[in-house]
Design a protein around this motif. Structure first.
Motif, PDB file in Angstrom:
ATOM      1  N   ARG A   8      66.727  55.665   3.024  1.00  0.00           N
ATOM      2  CA  ARG A   8      67.439  54.393   3.164  1.00  0.00           C
ATOM      3  C   ARG A   8      68.547  54.532   4.205  1.00  0.00           C
ATOM      4  O   ARG A   8      69.183  55.582   4.314  1.00  0.00           O
ATOM      5  CB  ARG A   8      68.042  53.939   1.831  1.00  0.00           C
ATOM      6  CG  ARG A   8      66.996  53.592   0.779  1.00  0.00           C
ATOM      7  CD  ARG A   8      67.639  53.253  -0.546  1.00  0.00           C
ATOM      8  NE  ARG A   8      66.654  52.880  -1.544  1.00  0.00           N
ATOM      9  CZ  ARG A   8      66.226  51.636  -1.746  1.00  0.00           C
ATOM     10  NH1 ARG A   8      66.721  50.649  -1.018  1.00  0.00           N
ATOM     11  NH2 ARG A   8      65.323  51.373  -2.661  1.00  0.00           N
ATOM     12  N   SER A   9      68.801  53.466   4.934  1.00  0.00           N
ATOM     13  CA  SER A   9      69.857  53.459   5.943  1.00  0.00           C
ATOM     14  C   SER A   9      70.908  52.421   5.582  1.00  0.00           C
ATOM     15  O   SER A   9      70.597  51.397   4.955  1.00  0.00           O
ATOM     16  CB  SER A   9      69.267  53.142   7.324  1.00  0.00           C
ATOM     17  OG  SER A   9      68.656  51.860   7.325  1.00  0.00           O
ATOM     18  N   PHE A  10      72.121  52.707   5.993  1.00  0.00           N
ATOM     19  CA  PHE A  10      73.241  51.817   5.691  1.00  0.00           C
ATOM     20  C   PHE A  10      73.261  50.689   6.708  1.00  0.00           C
ATOM     21  O   PHE A  10      73.563  50.888   7.880  1.00  0.00           O
ATOM     22  CB  PHE A  10      74.546  52.602   5.741  1.00  0.00           C
ATOM     23  CG  PHE A  10      75.754  51.785   5.339  1.00  0.00           C
ATOM     24  CD1 PHE A  10      75.874  51.286   4.060  1.00  0.00           C
ATOM     25  CD2 PHE A  10      76.761  51.521   6.256  1.00  0.00           C
ATOM     26  CE1 PHE A  10      76.990  50.543   3.682  1.00  0.00           C
ATOM     27  CE2 PHE A  10      77.870  50.777   5.884  1.00  0.00           C
ATOM     28  CZ  PHE A  10      77.981  50.288   4.598  1.00  0.00           C
ATOM     29  N   ARG A  11      72.919  49.484   6.211  1.00  0.00           N
ATOM     30  CA  ARG A  11      72.858  48.317   7.100  1.00  0.00           C
ATOM     31  C   ARG A  11      73.618  47.159   6.430  1.00  0.00           C
ATOM     32  O   ARG A  11      73.014  46.287   5.795  1.00  0.00           O
ATOM     33  CB  ARG A  11      71.406  47.928   7.374  1.00  0.00           C
ATOM     34  CG  ARG A  11      70.654  48.931   8.266  1.00  0.00           C
ATOM     35  CD  ARG A  11      69.226  48.477   8.527  1.00  0.00           C
ATOM     36  NE  ARG A  11      68.405  48.622   7.336  1.00  0.00           N
ATOM     37  CZ  ARG A  11      67.177  48.104   7.209  1.00  0.00           C
ATOM     38  NH1 ARG A  11      66.655  47.403   8.202  1.00  0.00           N
ATOM     39  NH2 ARG A  11      66.477  48.289   6.110  1.00  0.00           N
ATOM     40  N   ALA A  13      75.559  43.693   5.777  1.00  0.00           N
ATOM     41  CA  ALA A  13      75.456  42.331   6.288  1.00  0.00           C
ATOM     42  C   ALA A  13      76.848  41.718   6.352  1.00  0.00           C
ATOM     43  O   ALA A  13      77.723  42.036   5.534  1.00  0.00           O
ATOM     44  CB  ALA A  13      74.535  41.491   5.408  1.00  0.00           C
ATOM     45  N   TYR A 229      78.808  47.024  -3.319  1.00  0.00           N
ATOM     46  CA  TYR A 229      78.527  46.559  -1.952  1.00  0.00           C
ATOM     47  C   TYR A 229      77.915  47.673  -1.108  1.00  0.00           C
ATOM     48  O   TYR A 229      76.922  47.459  -0.402  1.00  0.00           O
ATOM     49  CB  TYR A 229      79.799  46.044  -1.299  1.00  0.00           C
ATOM     50  CG  TYR A 229      79.626  45.776   0.174  1.00  0.00           C
ATOM     51  CD1 TYR A 229      78.845  44.706   0.613  1.00  0.00           C
ATOM     52  CD2 TYR A 229      80.210  46.609   1.127  1.00  0.00           C
ATOM     53  CE1 TYR A 229      78.668  44.465   1.967  1.00  0.00           C
ATOM     54  CE2 TYR A 229      80.036  46.375   2.476  1.00  0.00           C
ATOM     55  CZ  TYR A 229      79.258  45.302   2.890  1.00  0.00           C
ATOM     56  OH  TYR A 229      79.058  45.073   4.218  1.00  0.00           O
ATOM     57  N   LEU A 232      74.279  48.399  -2.289  1.00  0.00           N
ATOM     58  CA  LEU A 232      73.338  47.352  -1.896  1.00  0.00           C
ATOM     59  C   LEU A 232      73.135  47.283  -0.393  1.00  0.00           C
ATOM     60  O   LEU A 232      72.171  46.664   0.087  1.00  0.00           O
ATOM     61  CB  LEU A 232      73.805  46.002  -2.438  1.00  0.00           C
ATOM     62  CG  LEU A 232      73.797  45.850  -3.959  1.00  0.00           C
ATOM     63  CD1 LEU A 232      74.442  44.541  -4.379  1.00  0.00           C
ATOM     64  CD2 LEU A 232      72.365  45.945  -4.494  1.00  0.00           C
ATOM     65  N   SER A 233      74.044  47.880   0.361  1.00  0.00           N
ATOM     66  CA  SER A 233      73.905  47.870   1.819  1.00  0.00           C
ATOM     67  C   SER A 233      72.966  48.963   2.345  1.00  0.00           C
ATOM     68  O   SER A 233      72.622  48.978   3.522  1.00  0.00           O
ATOM     69  CB  SER A 233      75.293  48.032   2.486  1.00  0.00           C
ATOM     70  OG  SER A 233      76.106  46.919   2.195  1.00  0.00           O
ATOM     71  N   PHE A 234      72.592  49.880   1.466  1.00  0.00           N
ATOM     72  CA  PHE A 234      71.572  50.870   1.853  1.00  0.00           C
ATOM     73  C   PHE A 234      70.194  50.248   1.633  1.00  0.00           C
ATOM     74  O   PHE A 234      69.820  49.942   0.505  1.00  0.00           O
ATOM     75  CB  PHE A 234      71.722  52.158   1.029  1.00  0.00           C
ATOM     76  CG  PHE A 234      72.772  53.092   1.560  1.00  0.00           C
ATOM     77  CD1 PHE A 234      72.440  53.996   2.570  1.00  0.00           C
ATOM     78  CD2 PHE A 234      74.061  53.063   1.075  1.00  0.00           C
ATOM     79  CE1 PHE A 234      73.398  54.872   3.077  1.00  0.00           C
ATOM     80  CE2 PHE A 234      75.017  53.933   1.576  1.00  0.00           C
ATOM     81  CZ  PHE A 234      74.691  54.850   2.580  1.00  0.00           C
ATOM     82  N   LYS A 235      69.489  50.071   2.715  1.00  0.00           N
ATOM     83  CA  LYS A 235      68.178  49.413   2.649  1.00  0.00           C
ATOM     84  C   LYS A 235      67.096  50.402   3.104  1.00  0.00           C
ATOM     85  O   LYS A 235      67.335  51.277   3.954  1.00  0.00           O
ATOM     86  CB  LYS A 235      68.162  48.175   3.524  1.00  0.00           C
ATOM     87  CG  LYS A 235      69.172  47.120   3.059  1.00  0.00           C
ATOM     88  CD  LYS A 235      69.140  45.906   3.950  1.00  0.00           C
ATOM     89  CE  LYS A 235      70.036  44.796   3.415  1.00  0.00           C
ATOM     90  NZ  LYS A 235      71.443  45.181   3.292  1.00  0.00           N
ATOM     91  N   ARG A 236      65.911  50.252   2.517  1.00  0.00           N
ATOM     92  CA  ARG A 236      64.808  51.131   2.840  1.00  0.00           C
ATOM     93  C   ARG A 236      64.465  51.007   4.320  1.00  0.00           C
ATOM     94  O   ARG A 236      64.364  49.913   4.867  1.00  0.00           O
ATOM     95  CB  ARG A 236      63.593  50.787   1.994  1.00  0.00           C
ATOM     96  CG  ARG A 236      62.456  51.827   2.098  1.00  0.00           C
ATOM     97  CD  ARG A 236      61.279  51.394   1.224  1.00  0.00           C
ATOM     98  NE  ARG A 236      61.688  51.292  -0.176  1.00  0.00           N
ATOM     99  CZ  ARG A 236      61.711  52.345  -1.009  1.00  0.00           C
ATOM    100  NH1 ARG A 236      61.377  53.552  -0.559  1.00  0.00           N
ATOM    101  NH2 ARG A 236      62.071  52.177  -2.256  1.00  0.00           N
ATOM    102  N   ALA A 238      62.538  50.791   7.703  1.00  0.00           N
ATOM    103  CA  ALA A 238      61.237  50.178   8.003  1.00  0.00           C
ATOM    104  C   ALA A 238      60.259  51.244   8.502  1.00  0.00           C
ATOM    105  O   ALA A 238      60.635  52.201   9.128  1.00  0.00           O
ATOM    106  CB  ALA A 238      61.426  49.108   9.063  1.00  0.00           C
TER     107      ALA A 238
END
Length: 238
Positions: A8-11, A13, A229, A232-236, A238
């Motif tokens: 997962r990467s920290f992205r 929003a 926060y 939840l900002s770590f997203k799988r 792509a």
């Protein structure tokens, strides 16, 4: 390169980030306010303890500086004016609803009065049946703790008094109502009197631990929002 946690990467929003920042700022501010309230109450408690170590002050029939007497042990001699007694409403003692009875005492040697909070009395079963307050006649010597009532009170309604039953005590309002010349303090009576009233005064630092507890809850909520926060900002990836 984005910060990675496993796959997962920290992205972060923008809008959720702004909302989280606002919520954190609010909860920290509320925590700070509760901490300040605790410290203010503790400071008042220290002032009370410090004043208790000093000699009892005699209250003269001439005007005094309110803050020079605040929290001091005070003795005064004079006669009560029973017809100017008021009852402060919504005073609960050990889970029982009641009133505090306040009567002005004319200080011997002049025309100056001091308002004495004589103690607590239970309310009756019916609101239209007020307790009968016995007031000593003749010259009395009263001892107590001098307090300075706040002149800024939040009142939800325009009707703050109903006959002798008052919701709050504002000395300027009482002076106008009674027509009496008053000292700028109220004496919380500690001396004994055969009047059936209960004199069990709450210390000014009561509730400091409760404010500290509230502060901890607000700070904990701020940390929870931050952790949520970030998580939840770590997203799988792509």
């Amino acid at each position: 390169n984005p910060l990675m946690l496993g796959n997962r990467s920290f992205r972060p929003a923008f809008l959720p980030g702004a909302a989280a920042l606002a919520a954190i700022a609010l909860t920290v501010a509320l925590g700070n306010w509760q901490s300040r309230r605790a410290e203010e109450k503790l400071a008042l408690g220290r002032d009370l303890d410090d004043a208790a170590r000093h000699a009892v002050l005699a209250l003269p029939p001439s005007p005094v500086d309110a803050h020079g007497y605040e929290f001091s042990r005070v003795s005064v001699r004079g006669e009560y004016s029973a017809k100017h007694t008021i009852l402060l409403d919504n005073k609960v003692l050990r889970g029982v609803a009641g009133y505090q009875a306040l009567t002005p005492l004319k200080i011997a040697g002049g025309d100056m009065y001091v308002l004495v909070n004589r103690g607590w009395v239970a309310a009756g079963a019916r609101r239209d049946s007020l307790p009968q307050i016995q007031t000593p006649a003749g010259t009395e010597t009263v001892e107590g703790i001098a307090v300075v009532p706040s002149s800024h009170i939040l009142e939800l309604g325009a009707k703050t008094e109903e006959g002798i039953v008052w919701q709050n005590l504002v000395l300027a309002r009482y002076a106008k109502w009674s027509g009496l010349k008053l000292q700028p303090i109220v004496l919380q009576q500690t001396s004994d009197a055969a009047d059936g009233l209960v004199r069990a005064w709450e210390r000014p630092d009561t509730g400091a631990d409760r404010h500290r507890g509230y502060a901890f809850q607000w700070y904990a909520l701020a940390i929870t929002i931050l952790i949520s926060y970030v998580a939840l900002s770590f997203k799988r990836a792509a």
